[in-house]
Scaffold this active site. Sequence first.
Site, PDB file in Angstrom:
ATOM      1  N   LEU A 101       0.858  -1.178   0.000  1.00 45.00           N
ATOM      2  CA  LEU A 101       0.000   0.000   0.000  1.00 45.00           C
ATOM      3  C   LEU A 101       0.892   1.226   0.000  1.00 45.00           C
ATOM      4  O   LEU A 101       1.968   1.225   0.621  1.00 45.00           O
ATOM      5  CB  LEU A 101      -0.903   0.025   1.247  1.00 45.00           C
ATOM      6  N   ASP A 102       0.450   2.288  -0.681  1.00 40.39           N
ATOM      7  CA  ASP A 102       1.222   3.522  -0.691  1.00 40.39           C
ATOM      8  C   ASP A 102       1.418   4.035   0.738  1.00 40.39           C
ATOM      9  O   ASP A 102       0.631   3.734   1.634  1.00 40.39           O
ATOM     10  CB  ASP A 102       0.491   4.608  -1.494  1.00 40.39           C
ATOM     11  N   ARG A 103       2.431   4.849   0.910  1.00 39.77           N
ATOM     12  CA  ARG A 103       2.742   5.387   2.237  1.00 39.77           C
ATOM     13  C   ARG A 103       1.554   6.136   2.844  1.00 39.77           C
ATOM     14  O   ARG A 103       1.296   6.053   4.045  1.00 39.77           O
ATOM     15  CB  ARG A 103       3.959   6.319   2.130  1.00 39.77           C
ATOM     16  N   THR A 105      -1.606   5.627   2.188  1.00 43.10           N
ATOM     17  CA  THR A 105      -2.824   4.817   2.145  1.00 43.10           C
ATOM     18  C   THR A 105      -2.942   3.968   3.408  1.00 43.10           C
ATOM     19  O   THR A 105      -1.957   3.397   3.873  1.00 43.10           O
ATOM     20  CB  THR A 105      -2.821   3.894   0.911  1.00 43.10           C
TER      21      THR A 105
END
Length: 250
Positions: A101-103, A105
């Site tokens: 997951l993106d930072r 998110t």
Amino acid sequence: MRIDKVIEMQLQTSRKEMKRLFAKGLVCVNGQMIRNQAFNVDSHLHQLTVNGQLIEWYERYWLVNKPAGYVTANHDKVAPTIFDLFDPKDFSEGLYAVGRLDRDTEGLVLVTSNGPLGFQLLHPTKKVEKIYQVRVNARLTSDDVRAFATGIVFHGGVQCQPAKLVLQVCHEKESWALVSLSEGKFHQVKKMFLACGKKVTFLKRIAFGPLKLRGLPVGGYRPLASAELEQLRPFIEGGRSNATVSSAIV
């Protein structure tokens, strides 16, 4: 884990000795003889015996509700990682996150020691559904729903597979929705909304295949329940590679 790897690791056999055990029919899973050395077994779902000897090992499965600001990695020089959320007694070498997951998110991340499981869950042919809660900075409309269902085309011409957009609350300057998709393109959800002229201001994964957060607090983690492991059984056992023998494994 592959059954041959478990046997090599736990019995300290050579590769030649391990193959001889299969050839002699001495390897059994849940009482059924197994000759497929690539069969994937799990300590929570399978009983493995070799020449009548019970083989014990332990796979680990954790469901994490990742906070924003944390990265999905084992190590990072700048930001905290999801493994910084773990109590030392729950952490062990060999754990890894299935997907990223993106930072910025939030949401569901599966952490496990079972490498083949991650491969199965992320393989494009498996089409494992992921569900996200999204907030954007504009009003979402039925046109957006249709665009997602048709297959969003990114700037540059890359087309996504059809996805499901469910509108929840829609105002002029802010909307909430759920997005269901089975792809894993880089920054996919954010790019899909950008293609519709909207910017994602909040993103949280709430489901990954059969796994759901179910009230797990942000920053918290828990072991998978036995029912969840049963739901993951087709992926743990490796799908088609186990098809000839999995029907006998109960």
